[in-house]
Scaffold this motif. Structure first.
Motif, PDB file in Angstrom:
ATOM      1  N   TYR A  14     -37.925 -18.730  12.290  1.00  0.00           N
ATOM      2  CA  TYR A  14     -37.275 -18.008  11.196  1.00  0.00           C
ATOM      3  C   TYR A  14     -35.807 -18.374  11.010  1.00  0.00           C
ATOM      4  CZ  TYR A  14     -35.398 -15.148  14.961  1.00  0.00           C
ATOM      5  OH  TYR A  14     -34.759 -14.734  16.097  1.00  0.00           O
ATOM      6  N   ASP A  15     -35.128 -18.792  12.071  1.00  0.00           N
ATOM      7  CA  ASP A  15     -33.701 -19.098  11.977  1.00  0.00           C
ATOM      8  C   ASP A  15     -33.423 -20.589  11.783  1.00  0.00           C
ATOM      9  OD1 ASP A  15     -34.398 -20.014  14.477  1.00  0.00           O
ATOM     10  OD2 ASP A  15     -32.840 -18.934  15.570  1.00  0.00           O
ATOM     11  N   GLY A  44     -33.340 -15.517  24.092  1.00  0.00           N
ATOM     12  CA  GLY A  44     -32.166 -15.102  23.342  1.00  0.00           C
ATOM     13  C   GLY A  44     -32.380 -14.905  21.849  1.00  0.00           C
ATOM     14  N   LYS A  45     -33.600 -14.989  21.373  1.00  0.00           N
ATOM     15  CA  LYS A  45     -33.887 -14.762  19.950  1.00  0.00           C
ATOM     16  C   LYS A  45     -33.989 -13.257  19.698  1.00  0.00           C
ATOM     17  CE  LYS A  45     -34.419 -19.066  18.697  1.00  0.00           C
ATOM     18  NZ  LYS A  45     -33.501 -19.711  17.823  1.00  0.00           N
ATOM     19  N   VAL A  90     -44.159 -17.302  11.557  1.00  0.00           N
ATOM     20  CA  VAL A  90     -43.748 -15.969  11.122  1.00  0.00           C
ATOM     21  C   VAL A  90     -44.201 -14.985  12.189  1.00  0.00           C
ATOM     22  CG1 VAL A  90     -44.030 -14.194   9.349  1.00  0.00           C
ATOM     23  CG2 VAL A  90     -43.964 -16.605   8.696  1.00  0.00           C
ATOM     24  N   VAL A  91     -43.276 -14.132  12.622  1.00  0.00           N
ATOM     25  CA  VAL A  91     -43.611 -13.101  13.604  1.00  0.00           C
ATOM     26  C   VAL A  91     -43.725 -11.783  12.862  1.00  0.00           C
ATOM     27  CG1 VAL A  91     -42.882 -11.894  15.688  1.00  0.00           C
ATOM     28  CG2 VAL A  91     -42.408 -14.329  15.431  1.00  0.00           C
ATOM     29  N   GLN A  92     -44.877 -11.136  13.000  1.00  0.00           N
ATOM     30  CA  GLN A  92     -45.139  -9.872  12.335  1.00  0.00           C
ATOM     31  C   GLN A  92     -45.646  -8.893  13.377  1.00  0.00           C
ATOM     32  OE1 GLN A  92     -48.053 -10.193   9.231  1.00  0.00           O
ATOM     33  NE2 GLN A  92     -47.206  -8.450   8.151  1.00  0.00           N
ATOM     34  N   PRO A  93     -44.773  -7.965  13.837  1.00  0.00           N
ATOM     35  CA  PRO A  93     -45.208  -6.997  14.845  1.00  0.00           C
ATOM     36  C   PRO A  93     -46.375  -6.160  14.336  1.00  0.00           C
ATOM     37  CG  PRO A  93     -42.835  -6.912  14.540  1.00  0.00           C
ATOM     38  CD  PRO A  93     -43.390  -7.785  13.457  1.00  0.00           C
ATOM     39  N   THR A  94     -47.210  -5.710  15.271  1.00  0.00           N
ATOM     40  CA  THR A  94     -48.379  -4.931  14.889  1.00  0.00           C
ATOM     41  C   THR A  94     -47.956  -3.592  14.305  1.00  0.00           C
ATOM     42  OG1 THR A  94     -48.535  -4.083  17.131  1.00  0.00           O
ATOM     43  CG2 THR A  94     -49.884  -5.993  16.606  1.00  0.00           C
TER      44      THR A  94
END
Length: 117
Positions: A14-15, A44-45, A90-94
């Motif tokens: 994402y960064d 560290g993200k 893409v990280v999408q928490p539950t």
């Protein structure tokens, strides 16, 4: 394993930073790639996936399904000899976790209104 059966894949976070590139067989599943991403996630993200099901991979504008192989997901126009395929992560928490946290933070108020005529 023949050299032409191997694919170089780099994962864009994402960064704008990258994980990889790593060399995979065309028979590797998307689920295997996601497991590698979670295990090699940089320290560290601010956003960190806790499980494989929180990660989505996007390639050529499409969200890749876990049961598909790398060979099935390769775009035919992306076959550049010696090239690296870039997949976006893409990280999408539950949602279940966020809903339970919300319920704990906001207790329900019981309101009763009766009218006797």
């Amino acid at each position: 394993m023949p050299e032409e059966d191997l694919v170089d894949i780099k994962f864009r976070l994402y960064d704008g930073s990258d994980i990889g590139p790593f060399r995979y067989s065309s028979a590797s599943t998307i689920d295997m790639l996601k497991q590698r991403i979670v295990s090699d996630w940089p320290k560290g993200k601010t956003v960190v996936p806790k499980a494989v099901n929180e990660v989505k991979l996007i390639s050529s504008g499409k969200i890749l399904e876990n049961n598909k192989t790398v060979g099935q997901c390769k775009a035919p126009f992306g076959d550049i000899p010696g090239g690296v395929i870039i997949m976006h992560v893409v990280v999408q928490p539950t949602l279940a976790k966020t809903k339970t946290e919300k319920k704990i933070d906001e207790p329900r108020k019981i309101v009763c209104s009766c009218s006797i005529l």
